[in-house]
Each structure stands twice: as structure tokens, then as C-alpha cells.
Design a protein around this motif. Structure first.
Motif, short mmCIF file in Angstrom:
data_model
loop_
_atom_site.label_atom_id
_atom_site.label_comp_id
_atom_site.label_asym_id
_atom_site.label_seq_id
_atom_site.Cartn_x
_atom_site.Cartn_y
_atom_site.Cartn_z
N GLY A 152 0.81 -1.21 0.00
CA GLY A 152 0.00 0.00 0.00
C GLY A 152 0.85 1.26 0.00
N THR A 153 0.26 2.35 0.45
CA THR A 153 0.92 3.65 0.42
C THR A 153 1.68 3.96 1.71
OG1 THR A 153 -1.04 4.78 1.29
CG2 THR A 153 -0.84 4.59 -1.11
N LYS A 154 1.40 3.26 2.79
CA LYS A 154 2.06 3.53 4.07
C LYS A 154 3.45 2.89 4.07
CE LYS A 154 -0.54 6.00 4.66
NZ LYS A 154 -0.29 7.40 4.85
N HIS A 155 4.32 3.41 4.91
CA HIS A 155 5.70 2.94 4.95
C HIS A 155 5.92 1.79 5.93
CE1 HIS A 155 7.09 6.09 2.32
NE2 HIS A 155 6.43 6.97 3.05
N SER A 156 4.95 1.57 6.83
CA SER A 156 5.15 0.50 7.80
C SER A 156 3.82 0.09 8.41
CB SER A 156 6.10 0.97 8.90
OG SER A 156 5.51 2.03 9.64
N PHE A 157 3.86 -1.09 9.06
CA PHE A 157 2.72 -1.54 9.85
C PHE A 157 2.92 -1.08 11.29
CE2 PHE A 157 2.75 -5.01 6.61
CZ PHE A 157 1.44 -4.87 6.16
N ASN A 158 1.84 -0.99 12.05
CA ASN A 158 1.92 -0.76 13.49
C ASN A 158 2.71 -1.91 14.10
OD1 ASN A 158 0.55 -1.70 16.18
ND2 ASN A 158 0.31 0.52 16.11
N ILE A 159 3.45 -1.63 15.16
CA ILE A 159 4.29 -2.65 15.80
C ILE A 159 3.49 -3.87 16.23
CG2 ILE A 159 4.15 -1.41 18.00
CD1 ILE A 159 6.86 -2.58 18.74
N VAL A 160 2.29 -3.69 16.71
CA VAL A 160 1.48 -4.82 17.16
C VAL A 160 1.04 -5.67 15.97
CG1 VAL A 160 -0.63 -5.51 18.36
CG2 VAL A 160 0.71 -3.57 19.19
N VAL A 161 0.68 -5.04 14.89
CA VAL A 161 0.33 -5.77 13.68
C VAL A 161 1.54 -6.54 13.18
CG1 VAL A 161 -0.42 -5.52 11.27
CG2 VAL A 161 -1.54 -4.18 13.07
N SER A 162 2.69 -5.88 13.17
CA SER A 162 3.93 -6.55 12.76
C SER A 162 4.22 -7.76 13.63
CB SER A 162 5.12 -5.58 12.83
OG SER A 162 4.97 -4.55 11.89
N ALA A 163 4.09 -7.61 14.93
CA ALA A 163 4.35 -8.73 15.84
C ALA A 163 3.39 -9.88 15.56
CB ALA A 163 4.22 -8.27 17.30
N GLY A 164 2.12 -9.58 15.35
CA GLY A 164 1.15 -10.63 15.06
C GLY A 164 1.48 -11.36 13.77
N ILE A 165 1.84 -10.62 12.74
CA ILE A 165 2.17 -11.23 11.45
C ILE A 165 3.40 -12.13 11.58
CG2 ILE A 165 3.03 -10.75 9.11
CD1 ILE A 165 1.27 -8.17 9.19
N VAL A 166 4.46 -11.59 12.18
CA VAL A 166 5.72 -12.34 12.28
C VAL A 166 5.58 -13.54 13.21
CG1 VAL A 166 8.15 -12.21 13.01
CG2 VAL A 166 7.15 -10.36 11.65
N LEU A 167 4.94 -13.37 14.35
CA LEU A 167 4.78 -14.50 15.27
C LEU A 167 3.92 -15.60 14.66
CD1 LEU A 167 4.48 -12.62 18.66
CD2 LEU A 167 6.37 -14.08 17.91
N TRP A 168 2.87 -15.22 13.95
CA TRP A 168 2.06 -16.25 13.28
C TRP A 168 2.88 -16.99 12.24
CZ3 TRP A 168 -1.27 -19.79 13.27
CH2 TRP A 168 -1.67 -20.39 12.07
N ASP A 169 3.66 -16.25 11.47
CA ASP A 169 4.47 -16.88 10.43
C ASP A 169 5.48 -17.86 11.05
OD1 ASP A 169 5.31 -16.79 7.45
OD2 ASP A 169 7.20 -16.54 8.56
N LEU A 170 6.19 -17.42 12.08
CA LEU A 170 7.16 -18.31 12.72
C LEU A 170 6.46 -19.51 13.37
CD1 LEU A 170 9.17 -16.02 12.13
CD2 LEU A 170 10.17 -16.46 14.34
N PHE A 171 5.36 -19.25 14.05
CA PHE A 171 4.60 -20.33 14.67
C PHE A 171 4.18 -21.37 13.63
CE2 PHE A 171 0.56 -22.27 15.89
CZ PHE A 171 0.88 -22.80 17.14
#
Length: 178
Positions: A152-171
Motif C-alpha cells: 500500500g501507500t504507508k511505509h510501515s505496519f503498526n508494531i502490534v500488527v507486525s508482531a502478530g504477522i511475524v509471530l504467526w508466520d514463525l509459529f
């Protein structure tokens, strides 16, 4: 379709959770300023049975009413430690055998979907400040850097969204490799 009632979710008690198996992952919060983000990270880490959380620098510590608003009790279930600097936490985790992985947009970062989990490896995931990201001092000593693809147009995700995405992926990668 019917939503499940709370008593149908079969959740473990805090005591059972603390004694139970954990993901070989530590979440390191590098100078996170929002107490709502901190509380949400506690709740997300609880949801994925993360080993512990390291709170560093200006990152607030429980107990605090503003953290509890989003943690909803996860400050009691999650193990956590405080370090005056994120570099101190990283150095300690390295001595404990953790692979140090920043979640950041950086040169030579590995796209999350391409990040390979190694059997028997423990991971320390560094999530940075909401404005400045992972500190430069920590970026100089990491073993790897994961980047979440964005379209999208934003430069980053919120830290909590990032944590959820990364933790789910690793899990999902860790469960899939078992």
C-alpha cells in the motif's frame, strides 16, 4: 454457525500456561513508547506461547493501568524482563544461544515468507520504536533482518500488527516443521 462461549474455549490457567511448552522465541521491545502497544504485544505473545518478552529502554513495565487496558491479564501469564538498553538484552540473549533477528526495513533484509526456520534454533525478535524503528546500535549486531512485504501507500505496519504477522508466520513454520 455459532460463536463459542468463553467456557467452551478450554483455555489453560495462568499456572498451567507458565508451566507449559513455549515457542523458542523471545520478543524484544526496543524503546517502544506506547503503553497500549506494549499491552497488545503481551497479549499477542501469550496467544502464541512466546517464551518471554524483554522490555528495553523507555519501554514501560507492568504493572501499569495503561498496559493492562490492552494486555487483559497477559502481564500475569507472560514472563518478562527489563533491560536498560536493547543492546544489553541482545548481548544476554546471544549468550543464551538465541539468533538475533530484527523486524525492520533494511538493506539485505529477508522477506518474511523467505525466512527459513532452523530446527533446534531459538529466535530473539527485535521490534523497534514506533517512529524510529530498531535502534542503529542493535542493527549493527543482528544475525538477520526480516521484512514484512507491503503493497500500500504507508511505509510501515503498526508494531502490534507486525508482531502478530511475524509471530504467526514463525509459529506456522515451526508447527509445520515438527
Amino acid at each position: 454457525m455459532r460463536k463459542l462461549k468463553l467456557d467452551e474455549l478450554n483455555r489453560v490457567s495462568v499456572t498451567e500456561f507458565k508451566a507449559g511448552a513455549k515457542m523458542p522465541v523471545v520478543v524484544v521491545l526496543d524503546n517502544v513508547r506506547s503503553m497500549h502497544n506494549i499491552g497488545s504485544i503481551f497479549r499477542t505473545a501469550d496467544g502464541f506461547a512466546v517464551g518471554k518478552i524483554c522490555l528495553c529502554g523507555i519501554t514501560a513495565q507492568p504493572p501499569h493501568r495503561e498496559i493492562e487496558k490492552t494486555a487483559l491479564g497477559a502481564t500475569q501469564s507472560m514472563n518478562w524482563e527489563y533491560y536498560a538498553s536493547p543492546l544489553e538484552a541482545v548481548e544476554q540473549l546471544r549468550t543464551e544461544g538465541y539468533r538475533i533477528v530484527a523486524v525492520e526495513q533494511a538493506e539485505h533484509s529477508i522477506m518474511l515468507q523467505d525466512f527459513a526456520i532452523l530446527d533446534g534454533e531459538k529466535y530473539a525478535l527485535i521490534f523497534g520504536n514506533e517512529v524510529n524503528g530498531v535502534s542503529d546500535e542493535v542493527m549493527r549486531v543482528i544475525d538477520a533482518c526480516i521484512e514484512i512485504p507491503q503493497f500500500g501507500t504507508k511505509h510501515s505496519f503498526n508494531i502490534v500488527v507486525s508482531a502478530g504477522i511475524v509471530l504467526w508466520d514463525l509459529f506456522s513454520k515451526m508447527v509445520g516443521s515438527s
